[in-house]
Design a protein around this motif. Structure first.
Motif, PDB file in Angstrom:
ATOM      1  N   LYS A  66     130.546  16.535 107.323  1.00 37.75           N
ATOM      2  CA  LYS A  66     129.795  16.200 106.114  1.00 37.75           C
ATOM      3  C   LYS A  66     130.435  15.008 105.409  1.00 37.75           C
ATOM      4  O   LYS A  66     129.753  14.083 104.958  1.00 37.75           O
ATOM      5  N   PHE A  67     131.772  15.049 105.317  1.00 41.38           N
ATOM      6  CA  PHE A  67     132.526  13.962 104.685  1.00 41.38           C
ATOM      7  C   PHE A  67     132.215  12.627 105.380  1.00 41.38           C
ATOM      8  O   PHE A  67     131.950  11.620 104.719  1.00 41.38           O
ATOM      9  N   PHE A  68     132.208  12.642 106.711  1.00 39.62           N
ATOM     10  CA  PHE A  68     131.997  11.371 107.427  1.00 39.62           C
ATOM     11  C   PHE A  68     130.539  10.912 107.407  1.00 39.62           C
ATOM     12  O   PHE A  68     130.280   9.717 107.417  1.00 39.62           O
ATOM     13  N   PHE A  69     129.610  11.865 107.351  1.00 41.44           N
ATOM     14  CA  PHE A  69     128.204  11.465 107.175  1.00 41.44           C
ATOM     15  C   PHE A  69     128.055  10.690 105.870  1.00 41.44           C
ATOM     16  O   PHE A  69     127.379   9.669 105.801  1.00 41.44           O
ATOM     17  N   LYS A  70     128.731  11.201 104.844  1.00 40.18           N
ATOM     18  CA  LYS A  70     128.631  10.549 103.536  1.00 40.18           C
ATOM     19  C   LYS A  70     129.337   9.189 103.554  1.00 40.18           C
ATOM     20  O   LYS A  70     128.838   8.217 102.994  1.00 40.18           O
ATOM     21  N   GLN A  71     130.490   9.122 104.220  1.00 39.76           N
ATOM     22  CA  GLN A  71     131.206   7.845 104.340  1.00 39.76           C
ATOM     23  C   GLN A  71     130.335   6.802 105.049  1.00 39.76           C
ATOM     24  O   GLN A  71     130.284   5.646 104.649  1.00 39.76           O
ATOM     25  N   ALA A  72     129.650   7.262 106.100  1.00 38.52           N
ATOM     26  CA  ALA A  72     128.790   6.351 106.877  1.00 38.52           C
ATOM     27  C   ALA A  72     127.715   5.760 105.966  1.00 38.52           C
ATOM     28  O   ALA A  72     127.427   4.559 106.028  1.00 38.52           O
ATOM     29  N   GLU A  73     127.152   6.617 105.121  1.00 37.13           N
ATOM     30  CA  GLU A  73     126.127   6.137 104.187  1.00 37.13           C
ATOM     31  C   GLU A  73     126.699   5.127 103.204  1.00 37.13           C
ATOM     32  O   GLU A  73     126.079   4.113 102.905  1.00 37.13           O
ATOM     33  N   GLU A  74     127.888   5.444 102.690  1.00 40.93           N
ATOM     34  CA  GLU A  74     128.525   4.540 101.719  1.00 40.93           C
ATOM     35  C   GLU A  74     128.810   3.167 102.315  1.00 40.93           C
ATOM     36  O   GLU A  74     128.613   2.141 101.662  1.00 40.93           O
ATOM     37  N   GLU A  75     129.268   3.149 103.564  1.00 39.76           N
ATOM     38  CA  GLU A  75     129.569   1.862 104.201  1.00 39.76           C
ATOM     39  C   GLU A  75     128.290   1.044 104.381  1.00 39.76           C
ATOM     40  O   GLU A  75     128.302  -0.179 104.251  1.00 39.76           O
ATOM     41  N   ARG A  76     127.205   1.735 104.644  1.00 38.98           N
ATOM     42  CA  ARG A  76     125.934   1.012 104.750  1.00 38.98           C
ATOM     43  C   ARG A  76     125.543   0.414 103.400  1.00 38.98           C
ATOM     44  O   ARG A  76     125.030  -0.705 103.322  1.00 38.98           O
ATOM     45  N   GLU A  77     125.819   1.176 102.330  1.00 43.01           N
ATOM     46  CA  GLU A  77     125.548   0.646 100.984  1.00 43.01           C
ATOM     47  C   GLU A  77     126.393  -0.602 100.715  1.00 43.01           C
ATOM     48  O   GLU A  77     125.916  -1.568 100.125  1.00 43.01           O
ATOM     49  N   HIS A  78     127.666  -0.567 101.151  1.00 44.54           N
ATOM     50  CA  HIS A  78     128.528  -1.752 100.983  1.00 44.54           C
ATOM     51  C   HIS A  78     127.900  -2.944 101.697  1.00 44.54           C
ATOM     52  O   HIS A  78     127.840  -4.050 101.174  1.00 44.54           O
ATOM     53  N   MET A  79     127.450  -2.683 102.923  1.00 45.11           N
ATOM     54  CA  MET A  79     126.840  -3.749 103.718  1.00 45.11           C
ATOM     55  C   MET A  79     125.643  -4.336 102.978  1.00 45.11           C
ATOM     56  O   MET A  79     125.491  -5.553 102.874  1.00 45.11           O
ATOM     57  N   MET A  80     124.799  -3.453 102.436  1.00 47.06           N
ATOM     58  CA  MET A  80     123.584  -3.920 101.753  1.00 47.06           C
ATOM     59  C   MET A  80     123.914  -4.700 100.483  1.00 47.06           C
ATOM     60  O   MET A  80     123.207  -5.625 100.111  1.00 47.06           O
TER      61      MET A  80
END
Ligand SMILES: [Fe+2]
Ligand SMILES: [Fe+2]
Lengths: 172, 105
Positions: free
Chosen positions: A50-64
């Motif tokens: 769950k922690f890494f699913f959320k991290q993955a989303e956050e990194e995509r937000e950084h990219m955007m």
């Protein structure tokens, strides 16, 4: 000559290149965390997944965030190619140690762009990256705290499951 | 139209009244917005020019360049690619959005 180019684009092309590189790095981080989530799911570390699913989303937000900055400044944002995603980890400790390593690399890359932007006198890019500099301090700190928790808990016996349960403290 | 930069084979112009650029490729002249010029720059930067010197990787030493959303197609050889890179590099310095200065290059 009229300043047509400067009127359509408010940062230097060299900053744009560096930021496109950072877009790639954030996309790579997002994909790496997704691979880690997959590993965690398959090995019974469901809270860590769950922690890494959320991290993955956050990194995509950084990219955007960077992508949109390039749009706003009239640059040419490039949709990144993401390759070489590692899916093999020897243990949950290995997963978190790799995470810290990855975050440190991201921090170094952002610091490098800040320094280059400063040299070029590209104040907009420098100020834009302020948020990322502070975000990296937080991200590194989170992973360090988790690694400390792992150290204290120990990996013997039920240690591994206790570690996974405690990762919940860092999911907000 | 003002000449921004002239390389061995190509010339970059700026058209103030149209707020755009033109590149004279010899056989034809192509009109480009700044976005299209940025996209050309990106395509040129993505070319692995070292492959031109390896007959396994690029046996004929040509690159196919599609410009302006597939409106134009060029087949350029190694020297032409290098020259176009030079034109774009210097061009961006001259039009004022590159941090590099003419003196350094
Ligand atoms: Fe990030
Ligand atoms: Fe991160």
């Amino acid at each position: 000559m009229k300043d047509i180019a400067r009127q359509s684009m408010s940062i230097k092309v060299e900053s744009m290149d560096l930021l496109n590189g950072q877009i790639k790095m954030e996309a790579h981080a997002s994909a790496t965390y997704l691979a880690m989530a997959s590993w965690c799911e398959q090995n019974g570390f469901f809270t860590s997944a769950k922690f890494f699913f959320k991290q993955a989303e956050e990194e995509r937000e950084h990219m955007m965030k960077i992508f949109n900055f390039l749009v706003d400044t009239g640059g040419n944002p490039i949709s990144p190619e993401v390759t070489d995603i590692n899916h093999d980890y020897s243990s949950i400790v290995d997963v978190f140690e790799s995470t810290l390593e990855h975050e440190v690399k991201v921090t170094q890359s952002i610091h490098n762009i800040v320094k280059k932007a400063r040299e070029m006198g590209d104040i907009a890019t420098e100020r834009f990256l302020d948020w990322f500099v502070m975000e990296q301090v937080e991200e590194e700190n989170t992973i360090r705290d988790i690694l400390d928790m792992i150290e204290v808990t120990g990996t013997e016996g039920v240690g591994l499951q206790m570690i996974d349960n405690q990762v919940a403290n860092w999911i907000d | 139209m003002n000449v921004v930069f002239q390389s061995t084979y190509y010339t970059l112009y700026q058209a103030n009244n149209e707020r755009c650029f033109y590149i004279d490729f010899g056989q034809k002249t192509v009109r480009m917005s700044l976005c299209q010029l940025l996209s050309l720059r990106h395509k040129l930067m993505s070319i692995a020019i070292e492959n031109h010197f390896d007959s396994d990787l690029n046996s004929h030493g040509f690159e196919v360049l599609m410009l302006c959303n597939k409106e134009h197609l060029f087949v350029l050889n190694t020297l032409e690619i290098l020259d176009l890179k030079k034109l774009v590099d210097h061009g961006f310095m001259e039009i004022g959005i590159s941090a590099k200065t003419v003196a350094i290059v």
